[in-house]
Write an enzyme that holds these catalytic residues in place. Structure first.
Site, PDB file in Angstrom:
ATOM      1  N   ASN A 164     -19.583  13.910  -3.444  1.00 17.65           N
ATOM      2  CA  ASN A 164     -19.446  12.461  -3.597  1.00 17.65           C
ATOM      3  C   ASN A 164     -19.928  12.076  -4.986  1.00 17.65           C
ATOM      4  OD1 ASN A 164     -19.648   9.546  -3.166  1.00 17.65           O
ATOM      5  ND2 ASN A 164     -19.432  10.056  -0.990  1.00 17.65           N
TER       6      ASN A 164
ATOM      7  N   CYS B  53       6.592   2.693  17.054  1.00 24.87           N
ATOM      8  CA  CYS B  53       7.088   1.558  17.855  1.00 24.87           C
ATOM      9  C   CYS B  53       5.896   0.844  18.503  1.00 24.87           C
ATOM     10  CB  CYS B  53       8.053   2.054  18.942  1.00 24.87           C
ATOM     11  SG  CYS B  53       8.582   0.719  20.026  1.00 24.87           S
TER      12      CYS B  53
ATOM     13  N   ARG C 238       0.842  -1.209   0.000  1.00 20.70           N
ATOM     14  CA  ARG C 238       0.000   0.000   0.000  1.00 20.70           C
ATOM     15  C   ARG C 238       0.876   1.257   0.000  1.00 20.70           C
ATOM     16  NH1 ARG C 238      -4.006   0.128   4.631  1.00 20.70           N
ATOM     17  NH2 ARG C 238      -4.818   1.915   3.479  1.00 20.70           N
TER      18      ARG C 238
ATOM     19  N   ASN D 118      -7.978   9.747   5.484  1.00 21.72           N
ATOM     20  CA  ASN D 118      -7.003   9.103   4.611  1.00 21.72           C
ATOM     21  C   ASN D 118      -5.633   9.089   5.274  1.00 21.72           C
ATOM     22  OD1 ASN D 118      -9.136   8.950   2.826  1.00 21.72           O
ATOM     23  ND2 ASN D 118      -8.546  10.818   1.744  1.00 21.72           N
TER      24      ASN D 118
ATOM     25  N   GLY E 212     -15.909  12.819  -0.332  1.00 22.35           N
ATOM     26  CA  GLY E 212     -15.389  11.490  -0.672  1.00 22.35           C
ATOM     27  C   GLY E 212     -15.378  10.523   0.480  1.00 22.35           C
ATOM     28  N   THR E 213     -16.435  10.580   1.302  1.00 21.64           N
ATOM     29  CA  THR E 213     -16.531   9.599   2.383  1.00 21.64           C
ATOM     30  C   THR E 213     -17.934   9.025   2.416  1.00 21.64           C
ATOM     31  OG1 THR E 213     -16.346   9.227   4.770  1.00 21.64           O
ATOM     32  CG2 THR E 213     -17.039  11.425   4.087  1.00 21.64           C
TER      33      THR E 213
ATOM     34  N   HIS F 270      -6.953   9.068  11.066  1.00 23.86           N
ATOM     35  CA  HIS F 270      -6.589   7.647  11.102  1.00 23.86           C
ATOM     36  C   HIS F 270      -5.086   7.432  10.974  1.00 23.86           C
ATOM     37  CE1 HIS F 270     -10.927   6.524   9.730  1.00 23.86           C
ATOM     38  NE2 HIS F 270     -10.849   6.717  11.016  1.00 23.86           N
TER      39      HIS F 270
ATOM     40  N   ASP G 208      -2.792   8.595   3.461  1.00 22.28           N
ATOM     41  CA  ASP G 208      -1.808   8.628   2.367  1.00 22.28           C
ATOM     42  C   ASP G 208      -0.970   9.901   2.308  1.00 22.28           C
ATOM     43  OD1 ASP G 208      -4.738   8.933   0.283  1.00 22.28           O
ATOM     44  OD2 ASP G 208      -3.588  10.548   1.217  1.00 22.28           O
TER      45      ASP G 208
ATOM     46  N   CYS H 234      12.392  -1.054  16.214  1.00 23.26           N
ATOM     47  CA  CYS H 234      12.589   0.277  16.809  1.00 23.26           C
ATOM     48  C   CYS H 234      14.073   0.534  17.084  1.00 23.26           C
ATOM     49  CB  CYS H 234      11.787   0.342  18.117  1.00 23.26           C
ATOM     50  SG  CYS H 234      12.064   1.854  19.044  1.00 23.26           S
TER      51      CYS H 234
HETATM   52  N1  APR Z   1     -14.851  11.675  -5.682  1.00 21.09           N
HETATM   53  C1  APR Z   1     -15.664  11.787  -4.598  1.00 21.09           C
HETATM   54  N2  APR Z   1     -16.120  10.719  -3.888  1.00 21.09           N
HETATM   55  C2  APR Z   1     -15.722   9.490  -4.301  1.00 21.09           C
HETATM   56  C3  APR Z   1     -14.877   9.296  -5.420  1.00 21.09           C
HETATM   57  C4  APR Z   1     -14.443  10.460  -6.115  1.00 21.09           C
HETATM   58  N3  APR Z   1     -13.641  10.356  -7.186  1.00 21.09           N
HETATM   59  N4  APR Z   1     -14.656   7.957  -5.569  1.00 21.09           N
HETATM   60  C5  APR Z   1     -15.325   7.344  -4.573  1.00 21.09           C
HETATM   61  N5  APR Z   1     -15.969   8.261  -3.819  1.00 21.09           N
HETATM   62  C6  APR Z   1     -16.781   8.041  -2.623  1.00 21.09           C
HETATM   63  C7  APR Z   1     -17.568   6.749  -2.609  1.00 21.09           C
HETATM   64  O1  APR Z   1     -18.835   6.963  -3.227  1.00 21.09           O
HETATM   65  C8  APR Z   1     -17.701   6.494  -1.105  1.00 21.09           C
HETATM   66  O2  APR Z   1     -18.836   7.174  -0.590  1.00 21.09           O
HETATM   67  O3  APR Z   1     -15.865   7.917  -1.551  1.00 21.09           O
HETATM   68  C9  APR Z   1     -16.430   7.106  -0.525  1.00 21.09           C
HETATM   69  C10 APR Z   1     -15.396   6.073  -0.092  1.00 21.09           C
HETATM   70  O4  APR Z   1     -15.960   5.321   0.946  1.00 21.09           O
HETATM   71  P1  APR Z   1     -15.032   4.323   1.801  1.00 21.09           P
HETATM   72  O5  APR Z   1     -14.219   3.493   0.873  1.00 21.09           O
HETATM   73  O6  APR Z   1     -15.928   3.691   2.805  1.00 21.09           O
HETATM   74  O7  APR Z   1     -13.994   5.311   2.492  1.00 21.09           O
HETATM   75  P2  APR Z   1     -14.208   6.182   3.761  1.00 21.09           P
HETATM   76  O8  APR Z   1     -15.595   6.727   3.850  1.00 21.09           O
HETATM   77  O9  APR Z   1     -13.082   7.148   3.783  1.00 21.09           O
HETATM   78  O10 APR Z   1     -14.005   5.093   4.931  1.00 21.09           O
HETATM   79  C11 APR Z   1     -13.768   5.589   6.203  1.00 21.09           C
HETATM   80  O11 APR Z   1     -13.235   3.408   7.051  1.00 21.09           O
HETATM   81  O12 APR Z   1     -12.521   1.703   5.797  1.00 21.09           O
HETATM   82  C12 APR Z   1     -12.196   2.471   6.901  1.00 21.09           C
HETATM   83  O13 APR Z   1     -10.202   3.384   7.809  1.00 21.09           O
HETATM   84  C13 APR Z   1     -10.926   3.218   6.620  1.00 21.09           C
HETATM   85  O14 APR Z   1     -10.532   5.627   6.497  1.00 21.09           O
HETATM   86  C14 APR Z   1     -11.427   4.571   6.130  1.00 21.09           C
HETATM   87  C15 APR Z   1     -12.733   4.716   6.876  1.00 21.09           C
END
Ligand code: APR
Length: 226
Positions: free
Chosen positions: A195, A109, A52, A84, A169-170, A101, A86, A129
């Site tokens: 989204n 460590c 990753r 995120n 984007g969540t 996160h 990253d 470590c």
């Molecule tokens: N632009 C905007 N939104 C997007 C795009 C994009 N290009 N591509 C995907 N999405 C949206 C999807 O529709 C979804 O609603 O991003 C969201 C991603 O959802 P998850 O994969 O569940 O990610 P996230 O909401 O960040 O998850 C939260 O849960 O899995 C754990 O620790 C992990 O940080 C993560 C947390």
């Protein structure tokens, strides 16, 4: 504001749930990103994270990340909370990012619970470590672990005291992060969701902008020039 995996999707970093391809397709993230998995099989967990990390190193911030940097310079108060791990927001130029996160590129460590350098000599073949010799682990929050207290408190405080909250984007499914937008709503803030598809938050948001973050966010910032 809160960003999630969809913010990194336009940089080619697959969302947490889509990420499992190739060798890792047969594993669920929930079975690798846990303290038990690391205890049971640190080699496998480290191999997954090194894979990753390579994905993340090969990714570049996109126009949406840069739009948020621009936005931060245009408003009086701005706090970016990200789920995120990253580091793409920071690479785009965002500062003061609240890493809810953690960050996949940092080592922590497993014995002392603080970030440490790697020892140049490893007896286990895994990162150890430099101070105490215990195994290092990625500095991220695993399933079943608590959000770092400072991140939790800072995110709660800004959600409770903002005029506008962007949820970008969540999926708004994983708490406590998913509760931040609701906290902002309760304190009278306007909520804007970005989204590509509806989420549980969509019916509660004041504005829902449907489209990829890399396209919608630059457009949103351009509106400020009108
Ligand atoms: N632009 C905007 N939104 C997007 C795009 C994009 N290009 N591509 C995907 N999405 C949206 C999807 O529709 C979804 O609603 O991003 C969201 C991603 O959802 P998850 O994969 O569940 O990610 P996230 O909401 O960040 O998850 C939260 O849960 O899995 C754990 O620790 C992990 O940080 C993560 C947390």
């Amino acid at each position: 504001m809160l960003t999630g995996a969809g913010m990194s999707a336009d940089s080619g970093v697959p969302t947490f749930r889509d990420a499992q391809t190739g060798l890792w397709a047969r594993f669920r993230p929930e079975d690798l990103a846990t303290p038990d998995a690391f205890e049971r099989d640190p080699e496998r967990v480290w191999a997954w994270y090194e894979w990753r990390r390579e994905l993340v190193r090969n990714a570049e911030p996109h126009a949406g990340h840069r739009a948020l940097v621009e936005l931060a310079g245009r408003v009086s108060q701005f706090t970016l909370v990200t789920q995120n791990v990253d580091g793409l927001h920071q690479r785009a130029g965002s500062v003061g990012v609240v890493e809810y996160h953690g960050n996949i590129l940092r080592d922590r460590c497993a014995g002392e619970g603080i970030c440490r350098e790697r020892s140049p000599h490893s007896t286990s073949g895994l990162p150890e470590c430099s101070a105490c010799g215990a195994l290092l682990r990625p500095d991220v929050v695993w399933f079943g672990e608590a959000i770092p207290r400072h991140a939790l408190q800072q995110a709660d405080a800004v959600a409770a005291d903002c005029d506008c909250f962007l949820s970008i984007g969540t999926a708004a499914l994983v708490y406590p992060a998913a509760g931040l937008a609701e906290r902002a709503l309760r304190s009278g803030a306007k909520v804007i969701e970005v989204n590509i598809e509806p989420t549980d938050l969509s019916p509660l948001a004041d504005v829902v902008l449907t489209g990829p973050a890399g396209v919608v966010l630059p457009g949103l910032v351009q509106l400020l020039d009108r």
